[in-house]
Design a protein around this motif. Structure first.
Motif, PDB file in Angstrom:
ATOM      1  N   THR A   1       1.202   9.357  -1.972  1.00  0.00           N
ATOM      2  CA  THR A   1      -0.135   9.723  -2.444  1.00  0.00           C
ATOM      3  C   THR A   1      -0.295  11.233  -2.540  1.00  0.00           C
ATOM      4  OG1 THR A   1      -1.054   7.732  -1.422  1.00  0.00           O
ATOM      5  CG2 THR A   1      -2.600   9.486  -1.998  1.00  0.00           C
ATOM      6  N   PHE A   2       0.167  11.932  -1.506  1.00  0.00           N
ATOM      7  CA  PHE A   2       0.075  13.398  -1.520  1.00  0.00           C
ATOM      8  C   PHE A   2       0.926  13.988  -2.640  1.00  0.00           C
ATOM      9  CE2 PHE A   2       1.905  17.497  -0.272  1.00  0.00           C
ATOM     10  CZ  PHE A   2       0.748  18.257  -0.204  1.00  0.00           C
ATOM     11  N   THR A   3       2.108  13.431  -2.861  1.00  0.00           N
ATOM     12  CA  THR A   3       3.000  13.944  -3.907  1.00  0.00           C
ATOM     13  C   THR A   3       2.351  13.821  -5.280  1.00  0.00           C
ATOM     14  OG1 THR A   3       4.983  13.398  -2.632  1.00  0.00           O
ATOM     15  CG2 THR A   3       5.252  13.680  -5.007  1.00  0.00           C
TER      16      THR A   3
ATOM     17  N   MET B   1       0.849  -1.192   0.000  1.00  0.00           N
ATOM     18  CA  MET B   1       0.000   0.000   0.000  1.00  0.00           C
ATOM     19  C   MET B   1       0.887   1.246   0.000  1.00  0.00           C
ATOM     20  SD  MET B   1      -3.110   0.947   2.605  1.00  0.00           S
ATOM     21  CE  MET B   1      -4.125   2.380   2.279  1.00  0.00           C
ATOM     22  N   GLU B   2       0.551   2.229  -0.811  1.00  0.00           N
ATOM     23  CA  GLU B   2       1.387   3.419  -0.921  1.00  0.00           C
ATOM     24  C   GLU B   2       1.301   4.249   0.352  1.00  0.00           C
ATOM     25  OE1 GLU B   2       0.202   5.554  -4.363  1.00  0.00           O
ATOM     26  OE2 GLU B   2       1.111   4.145  -5.768  1.00  0.00           O
ATOM     27  N   SER B   3       2.422   4.899   0.685  1.00  0.00           N
ATOM     28  CA  SER B   3       2.459   5.748   1.867  1.00  0.00           C
ATOM     29  C   SER B   3       1.708   7.046   1.611  1.00  0.00           C
ATOM     30  CB  SER B   3       3.912   6.049   2.228  1.00  0.00           C
ATOM     31  OG  SER B   3       4.512   6.846   1.215  1.00  0.00           O
ATOM     32  N   PRO B   4       1.250   7.750   2.680  1.00  0.00           N
ATOM     33  CA  PRO B   4       0.561   9.030   2.502  1.00  0.00           C
ATOM     34  C   PRO B   4       1.418  10.066   1.775  1.00  0.00           C
ATOM     35  CG  PRO B   4       0.209   8.180   4.715  1.00  0.00           C
ATOM     36  CD  PRO B   4       1.232   7.294   4.068  1.00  0.00           C
ATOM     37  N   ALA B   5       2.734  10.014   1.977  1.00  0.00           N
ATOM     38  CA  ALA B   5       3.630  10.979   1.326  1.00  0.00           C
ATOM     39  C   ALA B   5       3.611  10.806  -0.191  1.00  0.00           C
ATOM     40  CB  ALA B   5       5.047  10.824   1.862  1.00  0.00           C
TER      41      ALA B   5
ATOM     42  N   GLY C   1       3.694  25.461  -1.044  1.00  0.00           N
ATOM     43  CA  GLY C   1       2.481  24.719  -0.722  1.00  0.00           C
ATOM     44  C   GLY C   1       2.744  23.230  -0.601  1.00  0.00           C
ATOM     45  N   TYR C   2       3.626  22.722  -1.445  1.00  0.00           N
ATOM     46  CA  TYR C   2       3.979  21.300  -1.364  1.00  0.00           C
ATOM     47  C   TYR C   2       4.697  20.998  -0.055  1.00  0.00           C
ATOM     48  CZ  TYR C   2       6.345  16.883  -2.338  1.00  0.00           C
ATOM     49  OH  TYR C   2       6.813  15.589  -2.258  1.00  0.00           O
ATOM     50  N   TYR C   3       5.603  21.883   0.339  1.00  0.00           N
ATOM     51  CA  TYR C   3       6.354  21.664   1.586  1.00  0.00           C
ATOM     52  C   TYR C   3       5.401  21.662   2.779  1.00  0.00           C
ATOM     53  CZ  TYR C   3       9.888  22.168   5.234  1.00  0.00           C
ATOM     54  OH  TYR C   3      10.681  21.961   6.353  1.00  0.00           O
ATOM     55  N   LEU C   4       4.483  22.628   2.830  1.00  0.00           N
ATOM     56  CA  LEU C   4       3.538  22.698   3.937  1.00  0.00           C
ATOM     57  C   LEU C   4       2.632  21.469   3.961  1.00  0.00           C
ATOM     58  CD1 LEU C   4       2.569  26.478   3.752  1.00  0.00           C
ATOM     59  CD2 LEU C   4       4.151  25.365   5.346  1.00  0.00           C
ATOM     60  N   GLY C   5       2.235  20.976   2.794  1.00  0.00           N
ATOM     61  CA  GLY C   5       1.417  19.770   2.737  1.00  0.00           C
ATOM     62  C   GLY C   5       2.158  18.544   3.236  1.00  0.00           C
ATOM     63  N   MET C   6       3.447  18.474   2.900  1.00  0.00           N
ATOM     64  CA  MET C   6       4.254  17.336   3.344  1.00  0.00           C
ATOM     65  C   MET C   6       4.468  17.339   4.854  1.00  0.00           C
ATOM     66  SD  MET C   6       5.065  15.167   1.004  1.00  0.00           S
ATOM     67  CE  MET C   6       6.545  14.343   1.628  1.00  0.00           C
ATOM     68  N   CYS C   7       4.351  18.497   5.486  1.00  0.00           N
ATOM     69  CA  CYS C   7       4.456  18.547   6.949  1.00  0.00           C
ATOM     70  C   CYS C   7       3.396  17.664   7.598  1.00  0.00           C
ATOM     71  CB  CYS C   7       4.296  19.982   7.441  1.00  0.00           C
ATOM     72  SG  CYS C   7       5.687  21.075   7.025  1.00  0.00           S
TER      73      CYS C   7
ATOM     74  N   VAL D   1      -0.566  16.529  -9.772  1.00  0.00           N
ATOM     75  CA  VAL D   1      -1.724  16.701 -10.666  1.00  0.00           C
ATOM     76  C   VAL D   1      -2.346  18.080 -10.463  1.00  0.00           C
ATOM     77  CG1 VAL D   1      -4.035  15.859 -11.211  1.00  0.00           C
ATOM     78  CG2 VAL D   1      -2.182  14.233 -10.797  1.00  0.00           C
ATOM     79  N   PHE D   2      -2.486  18.481  -9.185  1.00  0.00           N
ATOM     80  CA  PHE D   2      -3.054  19.792  -8.880  1.00  0.00           C
ATOM     81  C   PHE D   2      -2.204  20.912  -9.480  1.00  0.00           C
ATOM     82  CE2 PHE D   2      -2.494  23.466  -6.049  1.00  0.00           C
ATOM     83  CZ  PHE D   2      -3.745  24.061  -6.174  1.00  0.00           C
ATOM     84  N   ALA D   3      -0.877  20.810  -9.343  1.00  0.00           N
ATOM     85  CA  ALA D   3       0.009  21.859  -9.842  1.00  0.00           C
ATOM     86  C   ALA D   3      -0.066  21.985 -11.358  1.00  0.00           C
ATOM     87  CB  ALA D   3       1.451  21.572  -9.409  1.00  0.00           C
ATOM     88  N   VAL D   4      -0.089  20.840 -12.056  1.00  0.00           N
ATOM     89  CA  VAL D   4      -0.176  20.862 -13.518  1.00  0.00           C
ATOM     90  C   VAL D   4      -1.502  21.479 -13.955  1.00  0.00           C
ATOM     91  CG1 VAL D   4      -0.320  19.431 -15.583  1.00  0.00           C
ATOM     92  CG2 VAL D   4       1.398  18.918 -13.842  1.00  0.00           C
ATOM     93  N   CYS D   5      -2.598  21.092 -13.286  1.00  0.00           N
ATOM     94  CA  CYS D   5      -3.916  21.637 -13.644  1.00  0.00           C
ATOM     95  C   CYS D   5      -4.022  23.119 -13.290  1.00  0.00           C
ATOM     96  CB  CYS D   5      -5.019  20.853 -12.933  1.00  0.00           C
ATOM     97  SG  CYS D   5      -5.223  19.168 -13.526  1.00  0.00           S
ATOM     98  N   PHE D   6      -3.304  23.546 -12.278  1.00  0.00           N
ATOM     99  CA  PHE D   6      -3.343  24.960 -11.881  1.00  0.00           C
ATOM    100  C   PHE D   6      -2.546  25.826 -12.844  1.00  0.00           C
ATOM    101  CE2 PHE D   6      -2.075  28.565  -9.081  1.00  0.00           C
ATOM    102  CZ  PHE D   6      -3.354  29.035  -8.788  1.00  0.00           C
ATOM    103  N   VAL D   7      -1.413  25.310 -13.321  1.00  0.00           N
ATOM    104  CA  VAL D   7      -0.576  26.065 -14.261  1.00  0.00           C
ATOM    105  C   VAL D   7      -1.135  25.991 -15.674  1.00  0.00           C
ATOM    106  CG1 VAL D   7       1.735  26.269 -15.263  1.00  0.00           C
ATOM    107  CG2 VAL D   7       1.477  25.731 -12.832  1.00  0.00           C
ATOM    108  N   PHE D   8      -1.605  24.803 -16.072  1.00  0.00           N
ATOM    109  CA  PHE D   8      -2.194  24.609 -17.403  1.00  0.00           C
ATOM    110  C   PHE D   8      -3.632  24.124 -17.239  1.00  0.00           C
ATOM    111  CE2 PHE D   8       2.348  23.448 -17.552  1.00  0.00           C
ATOM    112  CZ  PHE D   8       2.811  24.461 -18.378  1.00  0.00           C
ATOM    113  N   PRO D   9      -4.550  24.990 -16.832  1.00  0.00           N
ATOM    114  CA  PRO D   9      -5.906  24.540 -16.479  1.00  0.00           C
ATOM    115  C   PRO D   9      -6.699  24.029 -17.666  1.00  0.00           C
ATOM    116  CG  PRO D   9      -5.776  26.944 -16.485  1.00  0.00           C
ATOM    117  CD  PRO D   9      -4.386  26.435 -16.664  1.00  0.00           C
TER     118      PRO D   9
END
Length: 362
Positions: free
Chosen positions: A7-9, A1-5, A69-75, A14-22
């Motif tokens: 999965t979040f990554t 099973m994949e770790s939360p880290a 935002g990625y760093y804060l999410g990884m916290c 996906v979120f970053a790509v969709c945000f930059v190239f919506p």
């Protein structure tokens, strides 16, 4: 099973790509910089240049916050890495955090510098100043663009991140971070490339995209490329003052029928051929009277008594181009995705046939 880290990554990527190239779905949900900063950006129709001064700056700032935002999410996704406590984090994460903070700090300072003196320092203001008369400044050029953009007769095409706008005086390309502007009276336009896509998200019909180089005689104005659908080429030419040269000898399909005819021809060429008897003399095509008839309709799609297609007993009387035009003319123009799979009547005897039944004479 994949770790939360992990999965979040993946989710954040996906979120970053969709945000930059919506994509369209993200735009319709309002998750774009333009939607989130709508109150600050103002109206594009009311003040086109001022809107894009703010939009390009806001977009750069928003995108620079993605690593942080990625760093804060990884916290929270990986608490075992102790990222909330900077002094306990590994050297690699400390370096990442340093750059994640540095990027928005630099872009914030850059945005502040651009906005000073009424946006005089912004790259777009400097670009517009290149087109200003000796006794005026970039604001006079901006006023001209704003006025012409509000007119309903402008040519506009493309997605929000790659729009092409042509007014009576200006050719403008809108990108994610900047605007390219050229004055119509100073430009040379050249078709440099053509790409054909067999399938598009909107339909099953092939689409041809043209790349046109816009070069100004003003040595300080940087040349740029615009990209558009070939079906919009005619409308673009009507709005331009300067002619468009075709240095690459690109064959431009300016209508849906032109694109279909090319696909129709390529599909017929791989069908079964028809050996014409040596005693039979071929006559000119009765459609154009210029080409010798070179196709015969023979039911090959299914068995003789199956399906909607019927056997045609007409002698060869049509050329491939005229038969393709006839096939296209009998289609539902509102649903081009059905053209390739449909049946049409023979122009002479009205027996139904499909593309698989069109055979080239050999």
């Amino acid at each position: 099973m994949e770790s939360p880290a992990v999965t979040f990554t993946l989710a954040y990527l996906v979120f970053a790509v969709c945000f930059v190239f919506p994509p369209d779905e993200v735009r319709s949900a309002g998750l774009t910089v333009q939607s989130l900063l709508a109150a600050w950006l103002g109206s594009e129709d009311a003040a086109f240049v001022q809107y894009h001064l703010r939009r390009s700056t806001g977009t750069l700032l928003a995108h620079s916050l993605l690593p942080l935002g990625y760093y804060l999410g990884m916290c929270f996704a990986a608490p075992e890495k102790h990222l909330c406590f900077f002094y306990l984090a590994s050297k690699g994460w400390k370096t990442f955090f340093f750059f994640a903070v540095l990027f928005p700090a630099v872009t914030s300072a850059l945005a502040y510098y651009w906005s000073r003196k009424g946006w005089n320092n912004h790259p777009l203001a400097r670009t517009l100043a290149l087109h200003a008369l000796p006794q005026s400044g970039w604001r006079a050029v901006a006023s001209s663009i704003n006025t012409e953009f509000r007119r309903i007769d402008k040519f506009a095409t493309g997605a929000p991140g790659a729009r092409v706008i042509v007014t009576d005086t200006w050719v403008i390309k809108v990108t994610t971070y900047c605007l390219h502007v050229a004055q119509q009276q100073d430009i040379h336009l050249t078709v440099t490339d053509s790409r054909q896509h067999e399938l598009t998200p909107d339909s099953n019909m092939p689409v041809q995209f043209l790349t046109i180089r816009v070069a100004s005689i003003n040595p300080y104005v940087k040349a740029f490329d615009i990209r558009l659908n070939s079906t919009e080429y005619g409308e673009l030419r009507e709005k331009l003052r300067a002619p468009i040269s075709n240095a690459a000898n690109v064959v431009i399909h300016q209508s849906l029928s032109d694109l279909f005819l090319e696909t129709f021809t390529s599909l017929v060429e791989i069908n079964q051929t028809y050996p014409v008897p040596s005693t039979q003399e071929l006559e000119p095509c009765i459609g154009c009277m210029q080409t010798i008839a070179n196709i015969k309709l023979i039911k090959n799609c299914q068995e003789p008594n199956e399906g909607e297609c019927q056997q045609c007993y007409c002698r060869p009387m049509w050329c491939l181009t005229c038969m393709g035009k006839w096939f296209a003319s009998r289609q539902d123009q509102q649903h081009p995705e059905t053209w390739l799979s449909s049946q049409v009547p023979c122009p002479t005897c009205r027996a139904k046939f499909c593309i698989l039944d069109v055979c080239i004479i050999r």
